[in-house]
Design a protein around this motif. Sequence first.
Motif, PDB file in Angstrom:
ATOM      1  N   HIS A 118       0.815  -1.221   0.000  1.00 21.09           N
ATOM      2  CA  HIS A 118       0.000   0.000   0.000  1.00 21.09           C
ATOM      3  C   HIS A 118       0.847   1.270   0.000  1.00 21.09           C
ATOM      4  CE1 HIS A 118      -2.715  -3.156   1.561  1.00 21.09           C
ATOM      5  NE2 HIS A 118      -3.661  -2.456   0.966  1.00 21.09           N
ATOM      6  N   LEU A 119       2.107   1.156  -0.380  1.00 16.63           N
ATOM      7  CA  LEU A 119       3.003   2.307  -0.343  1.00 16.63           C
ATOM      8  C   LEU A 119       2.510   3.474  -1.185  1.00 16.63           C
ATOM      9  CD1 LEU A 119       6.635   0.888  -0.476  1.00 16.63           C
ATOM     10  CD2 LEU A 119       5.650   2.320   1.321  1.00 16.63           C
ATOM     11  N   THR A 120       1.873   3.178  -2.311  1.00 18.68           N
ATOM     12  CA  THR A 120       1.454   4.251  -3.221  1.00 18.68           C
ATOM     13  C   THR A 120       0.190   4.953  -2.748  1.00 18.68           C
ATOM     14  OG1 THR A 120       0.203   2.690  -4.586  1.00 18.68           O
ATOM     15  CG2 THR A 120       2.504   3.071  -5.182  1.00 18.68           C
ATOM     16  N   ASP A 121      -0.415   4.473  -1.687  1.00 13.14           N
ATOM     17  CA  ASP A 121      -1.645   5.078  -1.174  1.00 13.14           C
ATOM     18  C   ASP A 121      -1.297   6.207  -0.213  1.00 13.14           C
ATOM     19  OD1 ASP A 121      -4.063   5.754  -0.111  1.00 13.14           O
ATOM     20  OD2 ASP A 121      -4.651   3.712   0.416  1.00 13.14           O
ATOM     21  N   PRO A 122      -1.609   7.450  -0.548  1.00 11.13           N
ATOM     22  CA  PRO A 122      -1.281   8.560   0.356  1.00 11.13           C
ATOM     23  C   PRO A 122      -2.060   8.509   1.663  1.00 11.13           C
ATOM     24  CG  PRO A 122      -2.636   9.327  -1.483  1.00 11.13           C
ATOM     25  CD  PRO A 122      -2.249   7.908  -1.796  1.00 11.13           C
ATOM     26  N   GLU A 123      -3.114   7.700   1.703  1.00 13.49           N
ATOM     27  CA  GLU A 123      -3.924   7.582   2.918  1.00 13.49           C
ATOM     28  C   GLU A 123      -3.395   6.498   3.855  1.00 13.49           C
ATOM     29  OE1 GLU A 123      -6.305   9.755   3.559  1.00 13.49           O
ATOM     30  OE2 GLU A 123      -5.776  10.681   1.650  1.00 13.49           O
ATOM     31  N   LEU A 124      -2.255   5.916   3.527  1.00 15.14           N
ATOM     32  CA  LEU A 124      -1.659   4.909   4.406  1.00 15.14           C
ATOM     33  C   LEU A 124      -1.167   5.585   5.681  1.00 15.14           C
ATOM     34  CD1 LEU A 124      -0.694   1.915   4.639  1.00 15.14           C
ATOM     35  CD2 LEU A 124       1.505   2.712   3.749  1.00 15.14           C
ATOM     36  N   THR A 125      -1.729   5.193   6.810  1.00 12.17           N
ATOM     37  CA  THR A 125      -1.376   5.802   8.089  1.00 12.17           C
ATOM     38  C   THR A 125      -1.033   4.715   9.102  1.00 12.17           C
ATOM     39  OG1 THR A 125      -3.650   5.741   8.903  1.00 12.17           O
ATOM     40  CG2 THR A 125      -2.971   7.717   7.658  1.00 12.17           C
ATOM     41  N   PRO A 126      -0.348   5.082  10.191  1.00  5.18           N
ATOM     42  CA  PRO A 126      -0.076   4.092  11.239  1.00  5.18           C
ATOM     43  C   PRO A 126      -1.355   3.464  11.796  1.00  5.18           C
ATOM     44  CG  PRO A 126       1.330   6.001  11.525  1.00  5.18           C
ATOM     45  CD  PRO A 126       0.359   6.353  10.438  1.00  5.18           C
ATOM     46  N   ASP A 127      -2.409   4.268  11.957  1.00  6.11           N
ATOM     47  CA  ASP A 127      -3.665   3.724  12.488  1.00  6.11           C
ATOM     48  C   ASP A 127      -4.245   2.678  11.535  1.00  6.11           C
ATOM     49  OD1 ASP A 127      -3.663   5.213  14.817  1.00  6.11           O
ATOM     50  OD2 ASP A 127      -4.714   6.906  13.895  1.00  6.11           O
ATOM     51  N   ARG A 128      -4.188   2.946  10.254  1.00  9.09           N
ATOM     52  CA  ARG A 128      -4.712   1.987   9.274  1.00  9.09           C
ATOM     53  C   ARG A 128      -3.897   0.694   9.287  1.00  9.09           C
ATOM     54  NH1 ARG A 128      -4.940   3.118   2.762  1.00  9.09           N
ATOM     55  NH2 ARG A 128      -5.052   0.950   2.101  1.00  9.09           N
ATOM     56  N   ILE A 129      -2.582   0.816   9.374  1.00 10.54           N
ATOM     57  CA  ILE A 129      -1.725  -0.371   9.422  1.00 10.54           C
ATOM     58  C   ILE A 129      -2.019  -1.176  10.678  1.00 10.54           C
ATOM     59  CG2 ILE A 129       0.666  -1.172   9.567  1.00 10.54           C
ATOM     60  CD1 ILE A 129       1.444   1.380   7.996  1.00 10.54           C
ATOM     61  N   ALA A 130      -2.187  -0.485  11.806  1.00  5.67           N
ATOM     62  CA  ALA A 130      -2.475  -1.173  13.066  1.00  5.67           C
ATOM     63  C   ALA A 130      -3.811  -1.913  12.990  1.00  5.67           C
ATOM     64  CB  ALA A 130      -2.484  -0.160  14.216  1.00  5.67           C
ATOM     65  N   ARG A 131      -4.842  -1.243  12.455  1.00  2.00           N
ATOM     66  CA  ARG A 131      -6.164  -1.887  12.345  1.00  2.00           C
ATOM     67  C   ARG A 131      -6.102  -3.123  11.460  1.00  2.00           C
ATOM     68  NH1 ARG A 131      -7.976   3.444  11.757  1.00  2.00           N
ATOM     69  NH2 ARG A 131      -8.147   3.158   9.496  1.00  2.00           N
ATOM     70  N   ALA A 132      -5.332  -3.061  10.382  1.00  2.00           N
ATOM     71  CA  ALA A 132      -5.243  -4.198   9.464  1.00  2.00           C
ATOM     72  C   ALA A 132      -4.630  -5.421  10.135  1.00  2.00           C
ATOM     73  CB  ALA A 132      -4.424  -3.814   8.234  1.00  2.00           C
TER      74      ALA A 132
END
Length: 337
Positions: free
Chosen positions: A224-238
């Motif tokens: 998901h590197l190309t997604d500007p909406e990639l955030t620590p919170d999103r990574i944690a939830r996943a």
Amino acid sequence: MLLLDLSTLAPEERAEAFHHVLNDSSVPNDVVHEAPEAGIRARFETWRVGSLDLFDVRSTGFEVRRTARHVRWHRDRPVVSVSLQTAGAHRAENAGERYVLGPDDIGVFHELAPRRYGWSGEGASWAVTIDMEQLGLPVDTVVKASVRLRTSPLHDLVLTHLRGMRRNPAALEADPGAAALGNATTDLVRALLASAAHAEDDRRVRTAMDESLVPRILAYTRRHLTDPELTPDRIARAHCVSRRRLYEVLGQAGISLEQWVISERLEAACLLLASPHHAGLPVSAVAARCGFTSPSHFTRRFRRTYGVTPREWRRHRCQPQPRNGVALGQDPTSQPR
């Protein structure tokens, strides 16, 4: 490294050479060629990435048959092979089940279990072999998982990871991070097999998932590197962890999440900027494609890392190169890193 190219041998020597390569790198097998009278063709290549052996096999049709008799003659450190079917449809028999492996499947075979495997016509396979002791799973778990890998939610993640390793194994072999990559790959495969073989609440699954958390986080983030909406919170939830736990496990591995993401995005930008196919792509578009929301921020981070601007990097990388590899008019000592 090239192990064998049958085109360099006389036709009458090819079957024996083919068998020697297979039986030298594994337990003994019976090998049946589909049409030996029409000529056997094969090319075997191998690389070593950390603790892993990687193999690329391209050949005419054949089938490998490993029986219980063969298994008794295993080597001192048996391996588990994890393969991708890169050309053709592959037939397999494992754990008493027959099935077909296609381009979106992962094939897993334990050296200490009988099986059949092969393909018709021209085919190709790319495989990683993992030492059984390093994998740390019993034979029955690996065999049980091998016929139900797609039941695991980790299947596609591991498939993407293996495909990424296949792109340039020679570069991975020489990379300073090869040992870490080998360990991370082993952790991911262990988690996949434990997940496919056992119930989600099984202790073995929980242990494998915990041990593979860092490589799973990094693999997810790369996807998901190309997604500007990639955030620590999103990574944690996943990954069903808190943001605090996310930073904690990465910190224990010596990884700063934000710096790692920036570094990965900059490396992707370098490839785009140096690609002749993207020579007309504006620098701002390169920044956006690599997940940067601000072109000016991208340029600052690029200059800080590589000592030149993105435009200077592109100009240097895309200009004609003489035979000695140094750009025309360029001081060899001043080339951007």
